[in-house]
Structure formats: C-alpha cells, structure tokens
Write an enzyme that holds these catalytic residues in place. Structure first.
Site, PDB file in Angstrom:
ATOM      1  N   ARG A 175       0.818  -1.210   0.000  1.00  0.00           N
ATOM      2  CA  ARG A 175       0.000   0.000   0.000  1.00  0.00           C
ATOM      3  C   ARG A 175       0.853   1.262   0.000  1.00  0.00           C
ATOM      4  O   ARG A 175       0.357   2.339  -0.313  1.00  0.00           O
ATOM      5  CB  ARG A 175      -0.897   0.023   1.242  1.00  0.00           C
ATOM      6  CG  ARG A 175      -1.967  -1.038   1.268  1.00  0.00           C
ATOM      7  CD  ARG A 175      -2.737  -0.977   2.578  1.00  0.00           C
ATOM      8  NE  ARG A 175      -3.253   0.358   2.811  1.00  0.00           N
ATOM      9  CZ  ARG A 175      -4.413   0.810   2.355  1.00  0.00           C
ATOM     10  NH1 ARG A 175      -5.163   0.032   1.619  1.00  0.00           N
ATOM     11  NH2 ARG A 175      -4.810   2.032   2.622  1.00  0.00           N
ATOM     12  N   ARG A 179       8.893   5.976  -4.842  1.00  0.00           N
ATOM     13  CA  ARG A 179       8.952   6.723  -6.095  1.00  0.00           C
ATOM     14  C   ARG A 179      10.377   7.064  -6.525  1.00  0.00           C
ATOM     15  O   ARG A 179      11.225   7.384  -5.690  1.00  0.00           O
ATOM     16  CB  ARG A 179       8.156   8.022  -5.962  1.00  0.00           C
ATOM     17  CG  ARG A 179       6.702   7.780  -5.581  1.00  0.00           C
ATOM     18  CD  ARG A 179       5.889   9.057  -5.652  1.00  0.00           C
ATOM     19  NE  ARG A 179       4.542   8.810  -5.168  1.00  0.00           N
ATOM     20  CZ  ARG A 179       3.954   9.462  -4.169  1.00  0.00           C
ATOM     21  NH1 ARG A 179       4.597  10.443  -3.560  1.00  0.00           N
ATOM     22  NH2 ARG A 179       2.742   9.164  -3.798  1.00  0.00           N
ATOM     23  N   ARG A 254      -6.216  -3.328  16.338  1.00  0.00           N
ATOM     24  CA  ARG A 254      -5.370  -2.360  17.024  1.00  0.00           C
ATOM     25  C   ARG A 254      -6.209  -1.127  17.342  1.00  0.00           C
ATOM     26  O   ARG A 254      -7.113  -0.758  16.586  1.00  0.00           O
ATOM     27  CB  ARG A 254      -4.184  -1.945  16.146  1.00  0.00           C
ATOM     28  CG  ARG A 254      -3.271  -3.086  15.756  1.00  0.00           C
ATOM     29  CD  ARG A 254      -2.502  -3.650  16.921  1.00  0.00           C
ATOM     30  NE  ARG A 254      -1.413  -2.752  17.312  1.00  0.00           N
ATOM     31  CZ  ARG A 254      -0.619  -2.973  18.358  1.00  0.00           C
ATOM     32  NH1 ARG A 254      -0.823  -4.029  19.148  1.00  0.00           N
ATOM     33  NH2 ARG A 254       0.360  -2.134  18.641  1.00  0.00           N
ATOM     34  N   ARG A 284       3.566   8.626  15.688  1.00  0.00           N
ATOM     35  CA  ARG A 284       3.574   9.890  14.957  1.00  0.00           C
ATOM     36  C   ARG A 284       3.001  10.996  15.836  1.00  0.00           C
ATOM     37  O   ARG A 284       2.365  10.738  16.854  1.00  0.00           O
ATOM     38  CB  ARG A 284       2.760   9.780  13.664  1.00  0.00           C
ATOM     39  CG  ARG A 284       1.297   9.388  13.836  1.00  0.00           C
ATOM     40  CD  ARG A 284       0.615   9.190  12.491  1.00  0.00           C
ATOM     41  NE  ARG A 284      -0.768   8.753  12.627  1.00  0.00           N
ATOM     42  CZ  ARG A 284      -1.591   8.512  11.612  1.00  0.00           C
ATOM     43  NH1 ARG A 284      -1.169   8.685  10.364  1.00  0.00           N
ATOM     44  NH2 ARG A 284      -2.829   8.108  11.808  1.00  0.00           N
ATOM     45  N   GLU A 305       0.608   9.914  19.059  1.00  0.00           N
ATOM     46  CA  GLU A 305      -0.243   8.754  18.803  1.00  0.00           C
ATOM     47  C   GLU A 305       0.482   7.463  19.186  1.00  0.00           C
ATOM     48  O   GLU A 305       1.626   7.245  18.803  1.00  0.00           O
ATOM     49  CB  GLU A 305      -0.603   8.727  17.317  1.00  0.00           C
ATOM     50  CG  GLU A 305      -1.589   7.655  16.909  1.00  0.00           C
ATOM     51  CD  GLU A 305      -2.010   7.812  15.461  1.00  0.00           C
ATOM     52  OE1 GLU A 305      -1.939   6.806  14.728  1.00  0.00           O
ATOM     53  OE2 GLU A 305      -2.398   8.934  15.057  1.00  0.00           O
ATOM     54  N   TYR A 353      -8.965  -3.230   5.969  1.00  0.00           N
ATOM     55  CA  TYR A 353      -8.516  -1.845   5.940  1.00  0.00           C
ATOM     56  C   TYR A 353      -8.954  -1.269   4.600  1.00  0.00           C
ATOM     57  O   TYR A 353      -8.593  -1.785   3.538  1.00  0.00           O
ATOM     58  CB  TYR A 353      -7.002  -1.729   6.097  1.00  0.00           C
ATOM     59  CG  TYR A 353      -6.578  -0.281   6.120  1.00  0.00           C
ATOM     60  CD1 TYR A 353      -6.529   0.408   7.325  1.00  0.00           C
ATOM     61  CD2 TYR A 353      -6.299   0.402   4.946  1.00  0.00           C
ATOM     62  CE1 TYR A 353      -6.191   1.746   7.361  1.00  0.00           C
ATOM     63  CE2 TYR A 353      -5.956   1.746   4.973  1.00  0.00           C
ATOM     64  CZ  TYR A 353      -5.904   2.406   6.176  1.00  0.00           C
ATOM     65  OH  TYR A 353      -5.576   3.743   6.201  1.00  0.00           O
ATOM     66  N   ASP A 355      -9.662   2.561   2.382  1.00  0.00           N
ATOM     67  CA  ASP A 355      -9.660   4.010   2.308  1.00  0.00           C
ATOM     68  C   ASP A 355     -11.099   4.520   2.300  1.00  0.00           C
ATOM     69  O   ASP A 355     -12.034   3.791   1.969  1.00  0.00           O
ATOM     70  CB  ASP A 355      -8.929   4.486   1.042  1.00  0.00           C
ATOM     71  CG  ASP A 355      -7.430   4.267   1.125  1.00  0.00           C
ATOM     72  OD1 ASP A 355      -6.884   4.328   2.249  1.00  0.00           O
ATOM     73  OD2 ASP A 355      -6.805   4.037   0.072  1.00  0.00           O
TER      74      ASP A 355
END
Length: 383
Positions: A175, A179, A254, A284, A305, A353, A355
C-alpha cells in the site's frame, strides 16, 4: 421509486451515511442507530474550544480518490479544500521526506543521483526476487534492501501492529508508495482534500432528509439486531464479530491512544510527523491546524499517537491483517453468509482496511443494488 419500505442502518460513519442518503432519496425510510454521541464514525471532527483548531478526533483523515462518482456524490454535501498530504519522518536523529522518493534516496546516500542511477544502485541492494514474498519483511527487502527498510519501516511497522514484521502479510507494504521522482505528496489520486467545514458537517448534511431518522447514543444488542433483520433489511457497519456476540472469540484489532499538548505558533511545520525509531514509543505526532492551511491560529494543537492491541472496551481502529483462511475470520464470514436479510458493509463489518473512498463506493453500489431488488451479504469488493 419504492414506497412504504423501511430499513435499518447500524452506524453513522461514512458507510452508514452514504447508504442512508441514497436509500432515502429512492423513497425508502431509514432509521440510523449510532452507539456514540456523534455522527461521522472515526472521521468525526470538531473545534478545539481553547484554540479554535479543527481536531480530527480519531486521528488524521485525508480524503483522496480517482473515482469521479464518489467525489461528485460528496460534493453535494461539502466543498473540499485543496490540502495535499505530505508526511515527514524522524529516523536516526534526522527528518526525512516520505514516501521514499528521490530526495529521500539522495539524502540517505549523500548523493545527487538521477532516477536511473538510483534504480541501478537500489538493484544492487535488493534481496533476490521471489514470486510471492511470504511476509512484510521479505517484501520490504525485495523492494528496498536492508538499510532503507530498517531505517524507515521496521520499527514503525512493529510499533503500529505490535507484531514482528515477519508475522505480518506482505500486502501491508504494497500500500505504501515508493517513487523514483521528487514527488513527495503522500497520495497521487486526482481528487484530494478535506471537507472545508469538516467531516462531521458533511455527514450531518448527508443525513438531513425527511425519510432519515437518526438515533444517537443508541447501541443495539445482538437480539435487537436479529429482531430488526426480521422486520426490515438491516445494514450492519459495526464490527463483524460483535454482530454474533463474539460467539467464537474476538477478531484482533489495534486501537490508538492520543496524548494531546498545545503550543504557541508552529510546533513541527507539517500535519504529520512519523517516528520510525523503535525506541520512541509513539508512532507519529499530528499537528491538526496544518490540515486547514487557509486558517490562522496563534496556538497549535498536537497529538502524540500510540498504537496498542484493542481490548473489549476500546474503539477498534485497524483490523490486524489476516488472510481469508484465518479460522476465526472464516467462522464469522460463514456465519454472515448464512444470515438472512442483513448486509455487512464498511471497514469493521468486512474486517478490512479500506480508504474512505472505497467505503463510500461500496455503500453506493450496495444501495443501488438494493434499490434494484438485490440483497447482498457483502459488497462485491469483499472478495
């Protein structure tokens, strides 16, 4: 147009709100039950009373899609900002751009390589290619080699999932973008942004219809669910295992804990800063005001977090990645298929999961097929 028909939707997140709106517009009466005191699910946001900053109450949510139908549907209820998500990560005492791109690679190697030169150098560092990597670590070593993987991904992944990378499926890493250019945008979809008045206001407008009845603070029991399913079709967006009262045990999730602090001015200069080192306990820090770059606030609100295993009393965030062959998941999927007059939809109900745009797209397709007379147990994308 259908008339004199009623359905029940459990959950006022994106899946539930989308279903309710489309069904109501077709003439179907909808009752939406939401166990929490607010709508929007885990996309729920609200203003900080002290600072005025819009807070993503369950962690960052950035909308992005290449599906024009989804974007057009949501534009009926909100305007989107032109926010573009850019992530940085602290690793080994330095700040790095993510996703890994040419700037990351040249910074890491101390070079000024071209994309072709970077590809050639990386080819010498990658593990030999296997047809199908067995786990996340094997996938990472094939993609980037040992050093990049250990610096950016190993510690962060194990903190996020609470498991060794060798026990996690390779699909998690697939995922993440990698680049060979200098594009540091986290997402590359054509349409991106954040609702200009927030996700909660967008969800509220979706539910503003005379045929939609919203009931907040309205948890439903397995017995009530079965009763609702007998009386009218039931769309279930809650956890899959909870529908069956955890009869075979709990599916693993989680959950997240947040440690909030405020500061003057700008704390970190970006919305999200990851922390890749395993000895840093948080994954994060989110600085919420950067999600609304056109707004100006003297103070700032930040959240550290922390990820941990969800307990029965916790809000589930991320299903622990498993295959469809997992015995416990297989049990609940089979039970769902055997349950009449119920459709399981959304991240929790399908134990995936997803989006946000994928959740909305599934709900749009399921609603239209229901209106056409079809009744699905799961969205087609479940497979």
């Amino acid at each position: 147009m259908k008339t004199n028909q009623h359905v029940t939707v459990v959950g006022a997140g994106l899946a539930g709100c989308t279903l309710a709106r489309i069904l109501a517009e077709s003439g179907i009466a909808v009752t939406v039950h939401e166990s929490r005191e607010h709508i929007g699910g885990n996309c729920h946001d609200s203003r900080c009373r002290q600072t005025g900053v819009m807070i993503h109450r369950y962690g960052p949510h950035i909308f992005h899609t290449d599906r024009p139908e989804v974007y057009a549907f949501l534009e009926r209820f909100t305007q989107f900002t032109d926010y573009r998500h850019r992530v940085r990560t602290v690793a080994n005492g330095q700040v790095w751009p993510l996703p890994v791109n040419m700037l990351t690679l040249n910074q890491f190697w101390g070079t000024a390589l071209s994309p072709q030169q970077a590809r050639e150098r990386l080819d010498t560092l990658r593990a030999p290619t296997q047809e199908a990597p067995e786990h996340l670590e094997a996938q990472a070593l094939q993609l980037m080699g040992v050093d990049l993987y250990q610096l950016f991904f190993k510690g962060y992944t194990q903190k996020q999932w609470g498991r060794a990378a060798t026990s996690l499926p390779a699909s998690i890493l697939r995922r993440l973008p990698f680049r060979f250019n200098y594009d540091d945008r986290y997402f590359q979809q054509a349409r991106q942004g954040i609702p200009d008045k927030g996700y909660t206001q967008m969800a509220l407008r979706m539910l503003e219809h005379p045929l939609i009845t919203l009931r907040l603070n309205s948890p439903v029991t397995p017995l009530q669910m079965q009763d609702a399913g007998r009386k009218s079709h039931l769309f279930w967006t809650g956890p899959l295992d909870s529908f069956f009262d955890y009869e075979a045990g709990r599916l693993p999730y989680r959950t997240l804990d947040f440690e909030e602090f405020t500061a003057q001015g700008d704390f970190q200069g970006c919305a999200v800063m990851n922390y890749s080192d395993e000895d840093v306990p948080w994954t994060r820090i989110t600085e919420h005001k950067h999600f609304m770059p056109d707004e100006h606030h003297e103070q700032t609100v930040c959240w550290r977090e922390f990820s941990r295993e969800a307990q029965p009393e916790d809000i589930p965030y991320y299903p622990v990645q498993q295959t469809l062959d997992d015995p416990l998941l297989k049990h609940y999927l089979k039970r769902a298929e055997e349950t009449e007059n119920v459709t399981f939809i959304g991240r929790l109900a399908t134990f995936r999961y997803q989006d946000m745009d994928a959740v909305i797209w599934d709900a749009m397709q399921v609603a239209q097929r229901f209106i056409a007379g079809e009744k699905l147990t799961f969205p087609d994308s479940r497979a």
